[in-house]
Design a protein around this motif. Structure first.
Motif, PDB file in Angstrom:
ATOM      1  N   ARG A 239       0.781  -1.155  -0.014  1.00 47.08           N
ATOM      2  CA  ARG A 239      -0.014   0.007   0.122  1.00 47.08           C
ATOM      3  C   ARG A 239       0.813   1.265   0.018  1.00 47.08           C
ATOM      4  NH1 ARG A 239      -3.045   1.173  -1.919  1.00 47.08           N
ATOM      5  NH2 ARG A 239      -3.806   2.692  -0.328  1.00 47.08           N
ATOM      6  N   THR A 242       2.107   1.824  -3.401  1.00 47.23           N
ATOM      7  CA  THR A 242       0.884   2.081  -4.304  1.00 47.23           C
ATOM      8  C   THR A 242       0.514   3.497  -3.995  1.00 47.23           C
ATOM      9  OG1 THR A 242       0.053  -0.132  -4.298  1.00 47.23           O
ATOM     10  CG2 THR A 242      -1.318   1.712  -4.753  1.00 47.23           C
ATOM     11  N   ARG A 243       0.675   4.139  -3.011  1.00 41.67           N
ATOM     12  CA  ARG A 243       0.532   5.579  -2.659  1.00 41.67           C
ATOM     13  C   ARG A 243       1.768   6.543  -3.395  1.00 41.67           C
ATOM     14  NH1 ARG A 243       0.577   5.043   3.200  1.00 41.67           N
ATOM     15  NH2 ARG A 243       1.112   7.284   3.207  1.00 41.67           N
ATOM     16  N   GLU A 246       0.698   6.780  -7.038  1.00 42.58           N
ATOM     17  CA  GLU A 246      -0.412   7.864  -7.039  1.00 42.58           C
ATOM     18  C   GLU A 246       0.047   9.145  -6.873  1.00 42.58           C
ATOM     19  OE1 GLU A 246      -3.545   4.570  -5.364  1.00 42.58           O
ATOM     20  OE2 GLU A 246      -2.874   6.054  -4.177  1.00 42.58           O
ATOM     21  N   ASP A 400      -1.055  13.866   1.862  1.00 45.05           N
ATOM     22  CA  ASP A 400      -1.201  12.460   2.055  1.00 45.05           C
ATOM     23  C   ASP A 400      -1.826  11.855   3.190  1.00 45.05           C
ATOM     24  OD1 ASP A 400      -0.956   9.718   1.752  1.00 45.05           O
ATOM     25  OD2 ASP A 400       1.158   9.560   1.577  1.00 45.05           O
ATOM     26  N   SER A 404      -6.047   5.737  -0.299  1.00 46.03           N
ATOM     27  CA  SER A 404      -5.988   5.893  -1.709  1.00 46.03           C
ATOM     28  C   SER A 404      -7.609   6.041  -2.089  1.00 46.03           C
ATOM     29  CB  SER A 404      -5.382   4.834  -2.501  1.00 46.03           C
ATOM     30  OG  SER A 404      -4.226   4.399  -2.283  1.00 46.03           O
ATOM     31  N   TRP A 405      -7.860   7.068  -3.152  1.00 41.52           N
ATOM     32  CA  TRP A 405      -9.090   7.297  -3.654  1.00 41.52           C
ATOM     33  C   TRP A 405      -9.110   6.922  -5.020  1.00 41.52           C
ATOM     34  CZ3 TRP A 405     -13.150   9.369  -0.761  1.00 41.52           C
ATOM     35  CH2 TRP A 405     -13.267   9.569   0.712  1.00 41.52           C
ATOM     36  N   TRP A 406      -9.995   6.264  -5.363  1.00 40.92           N
ATOM     37  CA  TRP A 406     -10.251   5.881  -7.045  1.00 40.92           C
ATOM     38  C   TRP A 406     -11.612   5.758  -7.175  1.00 40.92           C
ATOM     39  CZ3 TRP A 406      -6.729   5.910 -10.964  1.00 40.92           C
ATOM     40  CH2 TRP A 406      -5.538   5.826 -10.670  1.00 40.92           C
ATOM     41  N   LEU A 416      -8.354   9.045 -10.556  1.00 39.72           N
ATOM     42  CA  LEU A 416      -7.609   9.178  -9.256  1.00 39.72           C
ATOM     43  C   LEU A 416      -8.086  10.248  -8.384  1.00 39.72           C
ATOM     44  CD1 LEU A 416      -5.162   8.385  -7.225  1.00 39.72           C
ATOM     45  CD2 LEU A 416      -3.617   9.732  -8.678  1.00 39.72           C
TER      46      LEU A 416
END
Length: 466
Positions: A239, A242-243, A246, A400, A404-406, A416
């Motif tokens: 995670r 992944t951030r 993003e 941050d 995560s927002w999708w 995103l």
């Protein structure tokens, strides 16, 4: 032997990750006390920040370990270490009240008051009732007038009053907001919250009503949202990486010219090594290779092997690689949904506002980790907006919150969510203004939302009312 997605022995629970992370940090701290280390605890501090960022170690536990190292060095007559780090100095305030996966303080329930059909001009996106107030993201339109800039920003708001059909007057505040000509977009706070018996809310200026909102019932044919809470597929270490990816996509959206000559942050390899050593990232994980592949797509030099990247990342890269892009849809949409509690935080999605600068999602949040109030400078997600702040990584929005927002629109396009601005409103609550990248190109009738924390993920199918 670990598989790429196998959690450490003892299950995928937060407790097993926390135990391993704390053990790893203590062993690293012990190694820093050896004579060969010469009192250098910089790696211990970086590991502490990485593990708290991953959500597997509480700020308090990390600070205690670092304090023990300082004390041990002092007793040995050696030089003191530096401070605990930028994030670990913020142990109070706008952050989770307890480590993830442990019981915290009891939260007062939030409630979304139903709004009637939209009206032309000024409009509420939603009215969210919290413990001691109501928060209402809104668009207010004022008559154009030849006022000075200071009067344009302050004067019209300070003259507003709020009442309901029961005759109740409310103390009104404006914790955030932006102006575009004579139109203001932001959040209205009402003290106290309107009672359940109220059926109409009116906000007025000395020249007459500015906004009238019906609180009676949801529009006919309104569909209830579908919400699902489940464990994330990725490990906490994945995670974190992944951030980072993003954040790179958000930098691309700002079209910073310095991005072409930039490189991956130099601590990426060390970060991956810390996460592997702490048992929160499998050595077989493809997350580091995905990050390197994204860097290659963005034209950043990297020596890591390539891997496949998620299709949603590719969509964002492809959109911002175009020379000509469709203009964002113009309009305001109501959503008004409270999401299930997620990794110590909770969110209420109020609605959308879209226009020339981009598409923005307005969210009420509680229990976030310490975050910057707003980025280093005002952001614009419109095509051609420069972001020259010295390097691609300085251009990343400095917000941050650890999630995560999708969003996926009804045409299947991914967007995103990049937090552009955070404004605390008291206690542990705050307002998020989130840019959707790329912006919406049409008035979508529904959104599929994914919000992922270190351990949990919420998926929601949200009706959208323009």
């Amino acid at each position: 032997m670990h598989s790429a997605r196998t959690p450490p022995a003892g299950g995928h629970g937060q407790g097993s990750y926390a135990d391993r992370a704390e053990t790893y940090l203590r062993l690293l701290a012990e190694s820093a006390l050896r004579p060969a280390a010469n009192g250098d605890t910089s790696r211990v501090r970086r590991a502490a920040e990485a593990l708290t960022d991953a959500g597997v170690l509480s700020d308090q536990a990390a600070a205690e370990i670092l304090a023990d190292v300082q004390l041990a060095l002092r007793l040995r007559g050696r030089r003191q270490t530096a401070g605990a780090g930028s994030r670990l100095r913020k142990l109070r305030g706008f952050q989770p009240a307890s480590p993830l996966g442990q019981p915290g303080t009891r939260q007062a329930p939030w409630r979304v008051l139903s709004l009637g059909p939209p009206t032309a001009g000024s409009r509420l996106m939603a009215l969210i009732r919290t413990a001691d107030r109501a928060l209402a993201p809104a668009v207010l339109q004022f008559p154009a007038a030849p006022l000075e800039p200071l009067d344009t920003e302050i004067g019209p708001l300070t003259t507003l009053t709020a009442t309901d059909d029961l005759g109740t007057s409310y103390r009104i505040g404006f914790p955030d907001g932006t102006w575009a000509g004579s139109t203001w977009t932001g959040t209205i706070s009402l003290h106290p919250a309107p009672p359940a018996a109220a059926r109409r809310l009116e906000i007025s200026s000395p020249n007459g009503p500015v906004l009238r909102a019906s609180l009676s019932a949801a529009p006919a044919g309104h569909l209830a949202p579908v919400l699902t809470l489940e464990p994330v597929v990725e490990s906490p270490g994945e995670r974190v990486l992944t951030r980072r990816a993003e954040a790179m996509l958000a930098a691309l959206a700002r079209e910073n010219p310095a991005a072409r000559g930039a490189r991956l942050p130099p601590d990426t390899d060390e970060l991956a090594a810390i996460l592997e050593g702490a048992g929160v990232l499998s050595p077989l994980s493809a997350a580091p290779a995905r990050l390197a592949t994204l860097a290659q797509l963005l034209g950043l030099p990297t020596e890591r092997p390539a891997s496949e990247i998620p299709a949603r990342w590719t969509e964002v890269v492809a959109y911002y690689g175009r020379r000509r892009r469709p203009a964002p849809v113009a309009g305001t949409a109501a959503i008004g949904v409270v999401l299930p509690a997620l990794d110590g935080a909770r969110f209420a999605v109020a609605g959308l506002h879209s226009g020339g600068p981009g598409t923005f999602l307005h969210v009420v949040a509680e229990g976030l980790r310490p975050v910057s109030r707003r980025p280093q400078r005002a952001l614009s997600w419109a095509a051609g907006s420069p972001g020259a702040l010295g390097s691609a990584w300085e251009a990343v929005p400095a917000v941050d919150a650890g999630f995560s927002w999708w969003v996926r629109d009804d045409a299947g396009g991914w967007h995103l969510g990049a937090i552009e601005e955070v404004n605390p409103v008291g206690g542990r609550e705050g307002l998020l203004r989130m840019a959707l990248l790329p912006p919406l190109g049409h008035c979508t009738a529904a959104l599929s939302l994914e919000v992922s924390g270190p351990v949990q993920q919420v998926t929601a199918n949200l009706p959208v009312r323009w």
